[in-house]
Each structure stands twice: as structure tokens, then as C-alpha cells.
Design a protein around this motif. Structure first.
Motif, PDB file in Angstrom:
ATOM      1  N   ALA A 100       0.828  -1.205   0.000  1.00 25.15           N
ATOM      2  CA  ALA A 100       0.000   0.000   0.000  1.00 25.15           C
ATOM      3  C   ALA A 100       0.863   1.255   0.000  1.00 25.15           C
ATOM      4  CB  ALA A 100      -0.922  -0.007   1.214  1.00 25.15           C
ATOM      5  N   ARG A 101       1.954   1.258   0.776  1.00 23.84           N
ATOM      6  CA  ARG A 101       2.847   2.419   0.813  1.00 23.84           C
ATOM      7  C   ARG A 101       3.516   2.634  -0.541  1.00 23.84           C
ATOM      8  NH1 ARG A 101       8.350   3.218   1.725  1.00 23.84           N
ATOM      9  NH2 ARG A 101       8.539   0.967   1.889  1.00 23.84           N
ATOM     10  N   THR A 102       3.928   1.546  -1.175  1.00 26.89           N
ATOM     11  CA  THR A 102       4.581   1.657  -2.484  1.00 26.89           C
ATOM     12  C   THR A 102       3.618   2.219  -3.518  1.00 26.89           C
ATOM     13  OG1 THR A 102       5.991  -0.220  -1.942  1.00 26.89           O
ATOM     14  CG2 THR A 102       5.800   0.353  -4.260  1.00 26.89           C
ATOM     15  N   ARG A 103       2.396   1.733  -3.524  1.00 24.56           N
ATOM     16  CA  ARG A 103       1.399   2.216  -4.475  1.00 24.56           C
ATOM     17  C   ARG A 103       1.000   3.657  -4.176  1.00 24.56           C
ATOM     18  NH1 ARG A 103       2.331  -0.120  -8.792  1.00 24.56           N
ATOM     19  NH2 ARG A 103       2.527  -2.333  -8.486  1.00 24.56           N
ATOM     20  N   TRP A 104       0.924   4.020  -2.912  1.00 21.42           N
ATOM     21  CA  TRP A 104       0.558   5.381  -2.542  1.00 21.42           C
ATOM     22  C   TRP A 104       1.650   6.356  -2.966  1.00 21.42           C
ATOM     23  CZ3 TRP A 104       2.549   8.780   1.271  1.00 21.42           C
ATOM     24  CH2 TRP A 104       1.761   9.924   1.467  1.00 21.42           C
ATOM     25  N   GLN A 105       2.912   5.979  -2.764  1.00 16.64           N
ATOM     26  CA  GLN A 105       4.015   6.851  -3.162  1.00 16.64           C
ATOM     27  C   GLN A 105       4.114   6.969  -4.676  1.00 16.64           C
ATOM     28  OE1 GLN A 105       7.484   5.283  -1.235  1.00 16.64           O
ATOM     29  NE2 GLN A 105       7.141   6.482   0.616  1.00 16.64           N
ATOM     30  N   ALA A 106       3.759   5.921  -5.399  1.00 16.89           N
ATOM     31  CA  ALA A 106       3.813   5.980  -6.866  1.00 16.89           C
ATOM     32  C   ALA A 106       2.744   6.903  -7.431  1.00 16.89           C
ATOM     33  CB  ALA A 106       3.647   4.578  -7.445  1.00 16.89           C
ATOM     34  N   ARG A 107       1.603   7.021  -6.763  1.00 20.15           N
ATOM     35  CA  ARG A 107       0.507   7.870  -7.257  1.00 20.15           C
ATOM     36  C   ARG A 107       0.589   9.316  -6.768  1.00 20.15           C
ATOM     37  NH1 ARG A 107      -4.528   3.674  -6.782  1.00 20.15           N
ATOM     38  NH2 ARG A 107      -3.646   2.171  -8.243  1.00 20.15           N
TER      39      ARG A 107
END
Length: 112
Positions: A100-107
Motif C-alpha cells: 500500500a505504501r509503495t502504491r501510494w508513493q507511486a501515485r
């Protein structure tokens, strides 16, 4: 209550390798690959323990009613059977948090 606990254990044992693999695919970090390998080994260990208990290998299914004279095999069989799903659930929660953190930082838009 027992049915819920069994379903939760099976869900943790099935979902943890999937989510750990997805985390490795998303991050491509060596640590995520190591966690995926550990999850796969824990899963194989739990399934092997379940087969040994089902086949009554060295009375491993007697870990429930053997106290106070349990053998080493019975102690290990009980520990693996009960504690592996808990460990897998913790790994599952951690992998979901990293994913979730990785996806949040990517967006998130970059800051300048």
C-alpha cells in the motif's frame, strides 16, 4: 468459533505467499524476495506438519492430550500447527502495508 479460526489460518496460509509475491513484483527489492522465500518455506513446513499429523507419524496427533509427557515430535507438531498461521498473518499484514505504501508513493505527485 473453531470454523472461523480454521478459515483464518487457511486464509493466512494461502494469501501470505500471494501478497508477498506481489510485494516483490511491485518493489523489486531483495528483502521482499527473501520474505517471499521465507513465506514459501513456512507454508511448506505447515503443510508437511499437517500431513504428518494426519498420517499419525510417531503419534504427532497426540500433541493435544499428551501433557505432561509430550515427546519432542508432539511439541514441535503442535507449535508448528498453531504458530505458523499467526506468523504468516503478521507477514501478510506487513506485506500489505508495504504494498500500500509503495502504491501510494507511486501515485503521489512529486514535490519540488
Amino acid at each position: 468459533m473453531e470454523t472461523f479460526l480454521i478459515a483464518a489460518a487457511v486464509a493466512a496460509l494461502v494469501l501470505a505467499p500471494i501478497v508477498a509475491g506481489l510485494t516483490w513484483l511491485a518493489t523489486r527489492r531483495p528483502l521482499a524476495l527473501s520474505i517471499f522465500a521465507i513465506v514459501a518455506l513456512l507454508d511448506a513446513l505447515w503443510l508437511t506438519d499437517l500431513v504428518l499429523i494426519a498420517r499419525d507419524y510417531r503419534d504427532t496427533d497426540g500433541f493435544i492430550d499428551c501433557w505432561p509427557s509430550c515427546t519432542v515430535e508432539q511439541e514441535i507438531a503442535g507449535g508448528v500447527l498453531f504458530y505458523t498461521p499467526l506468523l504468516m498473518a503478521l507477514i501478510l499484514a506487513g506485506s500489505l502495508a508495504v504494498l500500500a505504501r509503495t502504491r501510494w508513493q507511486a501515485r503521489r505527485p512529486p514535490t519540488t
